[in-house]
Every structure is written in C-alpha cells, then in structure tokens.
Design a protein around this motif. Structure first.
Motif, mmCIF file in Angstrom:
data_model
loop_
_atom_site.group_PDB
_atom_site.id
_atom_site.type_symbol
_atom_site.label_atom_id
_atom_site.label_comp_id
_atom_site.label_asym_id
_atom_site.label_seq_id
_atom_site.Cartn_x
_atom_site.Cartn_y
_atom_site.Cartn_z
ATOM 1 N N GLN A 132 0.834 -1.202 0.000
ATOM 2 C CA GLN A 132 0.000 0.000 0.000
ATOM 3 C C GLN A 132 0.869 1.253 0.000
ATOM 4 O OE1 GLN A 132 -2.480 0.475 3.470
ATOM 5 N NE2 GLN A 132 -3.579 2.207 2.614
ATOM 6 N N THR A 133 1.909 1.269 0.815
ATOM 7 C CA THR A 133 2.815 2.414 0.865
ATOM 8 C C THR A 133 3.545 2.576 -0.467
ATOM 9 O OG1 THR A 133 3.074 2.242 3.254
ATOM 10 C CG2 THR A 133 4.798 3.429 2.063
ATOM 11 N N GLN A 183 1.205 4.185 -2.808
ATOM 12 C CA GLN A 183 1.056 5.599 -2.440
ATOM 13 C C GLN A 183 2.267 6.419 -2.884
ATOM 14 O OE1 GLN A 183 0.452 5.117 1.764
ATOM 15 N NE2 GLN A 183 -1.776 4.980 1.562
ATOM 16 N N LEU A 231 1.984 6.902 -6.637
ATOM 17 C CA LEU A 231 0.981 7.930 -6.950
ATOM 18 C C LEU A 231 1.469 9.316 -6.551
ATOM 19 C CD1 LEU A 231 -2.308 6.065 -5.946
ATOM 20 C CD2 LEU A 231 -1.474 6.569 -8.259
ATOM 21 N N TYR A 232 2.185 9.390 -5.418
ATOM 22 C CA TYR A 232 2.708 10.690 -4.998
ATOM 23 C C TYR A 232 3.821 11.164 -5.926
ATOM 24 C CZ TYR A 232 3.588 14.654 -2.025
ATOM 25 O OH TYR A 232 3.717 15.944 -1.563
ATOM 26 N N GLY A 264 -2.934 16.103 -5.521
ATOM 27 C CA GLY A 264 -2.989 15.088 -4.472
ATOM 28 C C GLY A 264 -4.413 14.695 -4.133
ATOM 29 N N LEU A 276 -4.591 10.955 -5.070
ATOM 30 C CA LEU A 276 -4.181 10.103 -3.957
ATOM 31 C C LEU A 276 -4.981 10.294 -2.674
ATOM 32 C CD1 LEU A 276 -2.185 8.053 -2.728
ATOM 33 C CD2 LEU A 276 -0.597 9.936 -2.380
ATOM 34 N N PHE A 277 -5.158 11.510 -2.237
ATOM 35 C CA PHE A 277 -5.768 11.770 -0.935
ATOM 36 C C PHE A 277 -7.247 12.148 -1.038
ATOM 37 C CE2 PHE A 277 -1.217 13.167 -0.417
ATOM 38 C CZ PHE A 277 -0.815 12.068 0.322
ATOM 39 N N PHE A 335 6.010 14.153 1.259
ATOM 40 C CA PHE A 335 5.276 12.888 1.245
ATOM 41 C C PHE A 335 5.076 12.347 2.653
ATOM 42 C CE2 PHE A 335 5.266 8.231 1.327
ATOM 43 C CZ PHE A 335 4.063 7.996 0.688
ATOM 44 N N LYS A 367 1.428 11.976 4.405
ATOM 45 C CA LYS A 367 0.967 10.606 4.657
ATOM 46 C C LYS A 367 0.745 10.350 6.144
ATOM 47 C CE LYS A 367 2.494 5.786 4.373
ATOM 48 N NZ LYS A 367 1.191 5.222 4.289
ATOM 49 N N TYR A 416 -2.891 13.303 6.499
ATOM 50 C CA TYR A 416 -3.946 12.370 6.061
ATOM 51 C C TYR A 416 -3.977 11.081 6.862
ATOM 52 C CZ TYR A 416 -4.293 15.646 2.247
ATOM 53 O OH TYR A 416 -4.449 16.793 1.515
ATOM 54 N N ILE A 455 -2.605 8.114 6.595
ATOM 55 C CA ILE A 455 -2.927 6.890 5.845
ATOM 56 C C ILE A 455 -1.728 5.962 5.809
ATOM 57 C CG2 ILE A 455 -4.721 7.931 4.451
ATOM 58 C CD1 ILE A 455 -2.696 8.098 2.150
#
Length: 129
Positions: free
Chosen positions: A5-6, A9, A12-13, A58, A62-63, A119, A123, A127, A129
């Motif tokens: 997942q990271t 992310q 995507l970031y 973002g 992503l967010f 980032f 993260k 957010y 996440i």
C-alpha cells in the motif's frame, strides 16, 4: 500488505509530485530567468504555486478520501510547506553560494530532497494513511 500500500502511495505521490514539480520549475524559470527575479523570491513564489498544485493533484489522485474541510486541509498543507520552503531555500543557498552550482540545478536538487519531506508529513500527519 502495508508495504504494498505504501509503495502504491509513493508511486501515486511521484505522479502528484511530478505534476507539481513541473508547475514549480516552470514558475521558477519564468520568474528567475524571464523576469530576472533573484532566486530566493523566485523560489518562494514558485513554491507557493506548486504547493497549491500539489494539494489539488494530491486530492484528485491520492488523498481524495480525506474527510477534512478544504480550508483546514489547506491551512495544514501550507503550514507544513513553510518548513519545506525554508529547506528549499536553505539547500539552494548552500548549493549556489557555497558550491557554485547553477540556480536551476540547485532548484532540482532541493526539490528532490523536499519531496521526501512533503510525502512523509502528508501521509503520516495530515492524512494519516
């Protein structure tokens, strides 16, 4: 699963950051080269524009699941970005003044370092996440 997942992310970031970087570098180049503005204020203005672009991209990429109100979220983003801006200018000052690296190359180096800061804080702090 958390690592996967990271990793997604971060990927995507990278896209978000890449788009915001294009905004930042384009604005910096225009302000510094075309308008002949000193690199420090050109960096600050370009950073302000790219922070807005980074937030927008973002949220779109992503967010987007964030439940925060927009004003509060933007306030957090800009508060964190002030540290990023100071890091950006400090890195550029050292690169330009101490090592005589060109302003644009210094800008690229500073952007890479500040990317990691942005980032992680978004993260883990904003957010969560």
């Amino acid at each position: 699963m958390k690592l996967k997942q990271t990793s997604i992310q971060i990927f995507l970031y990278l896209i978000v950051g890449g788009l915001a970087t294009l905004v930042e570098w384009g604005a910096f180049y225009a302000l510094n080269t075309v308008c002949a503005l000193h690199y420090a204020p050109a960096t600050a203005l370009a950073f302000i524009l790219s922070t807005a672009a980074n937030w927008l991209f973002g949220r779109l990429i992503l967010f987007h699941a964030s439940k925060q109100n927009t004003a509060g979220e933007l306030l957090k983003i800009y508060a964190v970005s002030i540290v990023g801006l100071l890091l950006n200018i400090a890195i550029m000052a050292v690169a330009v003044e101490k090592f005589a690296i060109s302003e644009m190359i210094s800008k690229i180096l500073a952007t890479g370092i500040v990317f990691g800061w942005n980032f992680l804080i978004r993260k883990l702090v904003i957010y969560k996440i």
